[in-house]
Design a protein around this motif. Structure first.
Motif, mmCIF file in Angstrom:
data_model
loop_
_atom_site.group_PDB
_atom_site.id
_atom_site.type_symbol
_atom_site.label_atom_id
_atom_site.label_comp_id
_atom_site.label_asym_id
_atom_site.label_seq_id
_atom_site.Cartn_x
_atom_site.Cartn_y
_atom_site.Cartn_z
ATOM 1 N N MET A 125 0.823 -1.212 0.000
ATOM 2 C CA MET A 125 0.000 0.000 0.000
ATOM 3 C C MET A 125 0.857 1.262 0.000
ATOM 4 S SD MET A 125 -3.138 -0.760 -0.252
ATOM 5 C CE MET A 125 -3.890 0.790 0.212
ATOM 6 N N ASP A 126 1.984 1.234 0.763
ATOM 7 C CA ASP A 126 2.871 2.392 0.785
ATOM 8 C C ASP A 126 3.418 2.675 -0.613
ATOM 9 O OD1 ASP A 126 2.433 2.703 3.428
ATOM 10 O OD2 ASP A 126 4.278 1.708 4.081
ATOM 11 N N TYR A 127 3.751 1.589 -1.296
ATOM 12 C CA TYR A 127 4.303 1.752 -2.648
ATOM 13 C C TYR A 127 3.258 2.350 -3.589
ATOM 14 C CZ TYR A 127 6.807 0.504 -6.929
ATOM 15 O OH TYR A 127 7.450 0.537 -8.141
ATOM 16 N N LEU A 128 2.002 1.909 -3.448
ATOM 17 C CA LEU A 128 0.943 2.438 -4.295
ATOM 18 C C LEU A 128 0.678 3.913 -3.990
ATOM 19 C CD1 LEU A 128 -1.611 -0.540 -4.349
ATOM 20 C CD2 LEU A 128 0.004 0.151 -6.132
ATOM 21 N N ALA A 153 0.933 6.963 -6.517
ATOM 22 C CA ALA A 153 -0.218 7.846 -6.712
ATOM 23 C C ALA A 153 0.182 9.304 -6.505
ATOM 24 C CB ALA A 153 -1.335 7.454 -5.742
ATOM 25 N N ARG A 154 1.036 9.547 -5.498
ATOM 26 C CA ARG A 154 1.484 10.927 -5.255
ATOM 27 C C ARG A 154 2.320 11.434 -6.425
ATOM 28 N NH1 ARG A 154 3.218 10.053 -0.508
ATOM 29 N NH2 ARG A 154 5.443 9.863 -0.922
ATOM 30 N N ARG A 155 3.175 10.573 -6.965
ATOM 31 C CA ARG A 155 3.976 10.964 -8.139
ATOM 32 C C ARG A 155 3.082 11.214 -9.350
ATOM 33 N NH1 ARG A 155 8.706 12.773 -6.334
ATOM 34 N NH2 ARG A 155 9.558 11.370 -4.762
ATOM 35 N N ALA A 156 2.023 10.408 -9.493
ATOM 36 C CA ALA A 156 1.103 10.593 -10.619
ATOM 37 C C ALA A 156 0.373 11.930 -10.512
ATOM 38 C CB ALA A 156 0.108 9.439 -10.675
ATOM 39 N N LEU A 157 0.013 12.316 -9.279
ATOM 40 C CA LEU A 157 -0.647 13.615 -9.086
ATOM 41 C C LEU A 157 0.297 14.760 -9.461
ATOM 42 C CD1 LEU A 157 -2.645 13.116 -5.749
ATOM 43 C CD2 LEU A 157 -3.545 13.428 -8.059
ATOM 44 N N LEU A 205 10.924 2.822 -10.337
ATOM 45 C CA LEU A 205 12.077 1.917 -10.253
ATOM 46 C C LEU A 205 12.976 2.213 -9.061
ATOM 47 C CD1 LEU A 205 13.104 1.666 -14.022
ATOM 48 C CD2 LEU A 205 11.966 -0.071 -12.633
ATOM 49 N N TYR A 206 12.888 3.445 -8.501
ATOM 50 C CA TYR A 206 13.761 3.807 -7.382
ATOM 51 C C TYR A 206 13.769 2.773 -6.267
ATOM 52 C CZ TYR A 206 14.836 8.630 -8.783
ATOM 53 O OH TYR A 206 15.320 9.731 -9.416
ATOM 54 N N PRO A 207 12.588 2.448 -5.714
ATOM 55 C CA PRO A 207 12.600 1.510 -4.574
ATOM 56 C C PRO A 207 13.091 0.121 -4.953
ATOM 57 C CG PRO A 207 10.506 2.701 -4.730
ATOM 58 C CD PRO A 207 11.236 2.917 -6.015
ATOM 59 N N ARG A 265 16.599 1.153 0.423
ATOM 60 C CA ARG A 265 16.619 2.080 1.551
ATOM 61 C C ARG A 265 15.659 3.238 1.343
ATOM 62 N NH1 ARG A 265 22.886 3.247 1.279
ATOM 63 N NH2 ARG A 265 22.184 3.445 -0.878
ATOM 64 N N ILE A 266 15.217 3.451 0.095
ATOM 65 C CA ILE A 266 14.309 4.563 -0.180
ATOM 66 C C ILE A 266 12.961 4.286 0.453
ATOM 67 C CG2 ILE A 266 13.058 5.796 -1.980
ATOM 68 C CD1 ILE A 266 15.414 5.410 -3.781
ATOM 69 N N LYS A 267 12.509 5.221 1.251
ATOM 70 C CA LYS A 267 11.224 5.032 1.890
ATOM 71 C C LYS A 267 10.111 5.241 0.873
ATOM 72 C CE LYS A 267 12.773 6.474 6.445
ATOM 73 N NZ LYS A 267 12.584 7.429 7.540
ATOM 74 N N ARG A 268 9.114 4.430 0.928
ATOM 75 C CA ARG A 268 8.033 4.474 -0.025
ATOM 76 C C ARG A 268 6.853 5.305 0.469
ATOM 77 N NH1 ARG A 268 8.189 -1.969 -1.432
ATOM 78 N NH2 ARG A 268 10.312 -1.989 -2.220
ATOM 79 N N ALA A 269 6.939 5.815 1.654
ATOM 80 C CA ALA A 269 5.830 6.621 2.167
ATOM 81 C C ALA A 269 6.069 8.095 1.902
ATOM 82 C CB ALA A 269 5.654 6.384 3.646
#
Length: 311
Positions: free
Chosen positions: A1-4, A8-12, A300-302, A307-311
C-alpha cells in the motif's frame, strides 16, 4: 500500500505538470506580439486592414475573451480534442501525429546513443589503467556538454553533407542521415550521463565496503562492475527523466538545422504563426512524455535501492 501511495502521489505531480504546461503555453502565446489572424493575413507582425483582421479573428474564434478561449481549449483538451490547426485547416492532433513518427525515430536513436556513449565513457574514465588516460577521458564530457547544440549540428552538417557528401543537406531520410542528426542530441545527453556516472563511481570507490571487498581479493575492475555501478546508478536514473526531456527539446533545433520533417519544425512554425491548437498539442504531448518517463524512473527507485522510503 505504501508503494501504491508513493506512485499515486507521483502521478498527481505529473497531472499538475501537464496542467501547468498547458496553461503556461496557452497564455504565453498571448504575451508574444501579434496573433494568428495577423500571421495568416499579412505575416507574423499583423497587418493594417482592420476589417480583414477582424473577420479572420472571428473565423478563428480568437475574438472572444482570453479566459473563455482558455476554458474552451482546456475542456476540449480533456476530451482529447485540441481543435483545428489555424495554418493546416485540419485537426491539430492529426497533423501532430502525422509528423510524430519522424521525431520519435530521431529521439529514440539519440537516446540510445546517449546511453551507450554515457555509460561507456563513464566507465572508461574510472577503469582506464593509466592516470593520464583517466584525466584525458574525464575532460571529454564537460567539453562535449559545453558545445552549443546549434554549433554541433552545423559542424556535423558541414562535414557529412557539404564536406564528404555522405548525406543530403536537406531532409535526408536515409539511416545515415538519421544517425548523424541523432548525434546532435546524443552528445550533450551522453555527456551528462558520463559525468554523473564517473563522479558517483569515484565516490562509491572511496566507500569503506570497497576496501573490505579488496581485502577479499576482488580486483578494482570487479568491484566497480559488480558493486560500484549499482550504487552509482541512482543519480543517473534521477537525471534520466531530464535527459529524455532535453533530447525531445533538442529535436526542435536538430530538425530545423537538418531540414527534417518532424514535430520540431511544426512547433517552430506554430509558434511563429500563433497557431494555438498546434502549440497546445505539441507542448502537452512533450510534457506527457516527460511525466511518463519520470513516473517510470520513480517507480524503479525503490526496486534499485531498498533504503528509499516508499511513504
Amino acid at each position: 500500500m505504501d508503494y501504491l501511495r508513493y506512485l499515486a502521489r507521483r502521478a498527481l505531480y505529473g497531472v499538475l505538470v501537464l496542467f501547468l504546461a498547458f496553461t503556461g503555453s496557452f497564455f504565453l502565446l498571448f504575451v508574444i506580439p501579434g496573433d494568428a489572424a495577423g500571421a495568416l493575413s499579412f505575416g507574423g507582425d499583423g497587418g493594417t486592414d482592420q476589417s480583414v483582421l477582424d473577420a479572420q479573428r472571428k473565423l478563428l474564434g480568437i475574438d472572444r475573451p482570453v479566459l473563455v478561449q482558455y476554458l474552451d481549449a482546456l475542456l476540449n483538451a480533456l476530451r482529447g480534442d485540441f481543435g483545428t490547426s489555424f495554418a493546416h485547416k485540419q485537426s491539430a492532433t492529426e497533423v501532430y501525429f502525422s509528423a510524430f513518427g519522424m521525431t520519435l525515430q530521431l529521439a529514440s536513436l539519440g537516446l540510445a546513443l546517449a546511453l551507450v556513449f554515457g555509460f561507456v565513457l563513464g566507465l572508461l574514465t574510472v577503469l582506464a589503467p593509466f592516470a593520464w588516460l583517466r584525466e584525458a577521458l574525464t575532460s571529454i564530457p564537460p567539453l562535449a556538454a559545453s558545445l552549443p547544440a546549434f554549433l554541433t549540428a552545423l559542424l556535423l552538417l558541414q562535414f557529412f553533407a557539404f564536406g564528404t557528401g555522405l548525406i543530403e543537406p536537406f531532409n535526408d531520410d536515409s539511416f545515415l542521415g538519421l544517425f548523424v542528426a541523432s548525434l546532435c542530441i546524443a552528445i550533450p545527453g551522453g555527456s551528462g550521463i558520463a559525468q554523473l556516472l564517473a563522479v558517483n563511481l569515484e565516490q562509491a570507490m572511496r566507500s569503506p565496503y570497497v576496501e573490505t571487498l579488496a581485502n577479499w581479493g576482488l580486483s578494482r575492475r570487479a568491484v566497480i562492475l559488480r558493486h560500484g555501478v549499482k550504487n552509482a546508478l541512482l543519480p543517473v536514473m534521477t537525471a534520466f527523466g531530464t535527459t529524455v526531456g532535453g533530447i525531445f527539446a533538442g529535436t526542435v533545433l536538430t530538425e530545423t538545422v537538418f531540414s527534417r520533417n518532424g514535430v520540431g519544425r511544426l512547433i517552430v512554425d506554430a509558434v511563429k504563426g500563433k497557431d494555438t491548437p498546434m502549440v497546445l498539442i505539441s507542448v502537452t504531448v512533450s510534457a506527457a512524455i516527460f511525466v511518463i518517463v519520470s513516473l517510470i524512473v520513480d517507480a524503479l527507485y525503490p526496486l534499485v535501492d531498498k533504503r528509499i522510503k516508499r511513504a
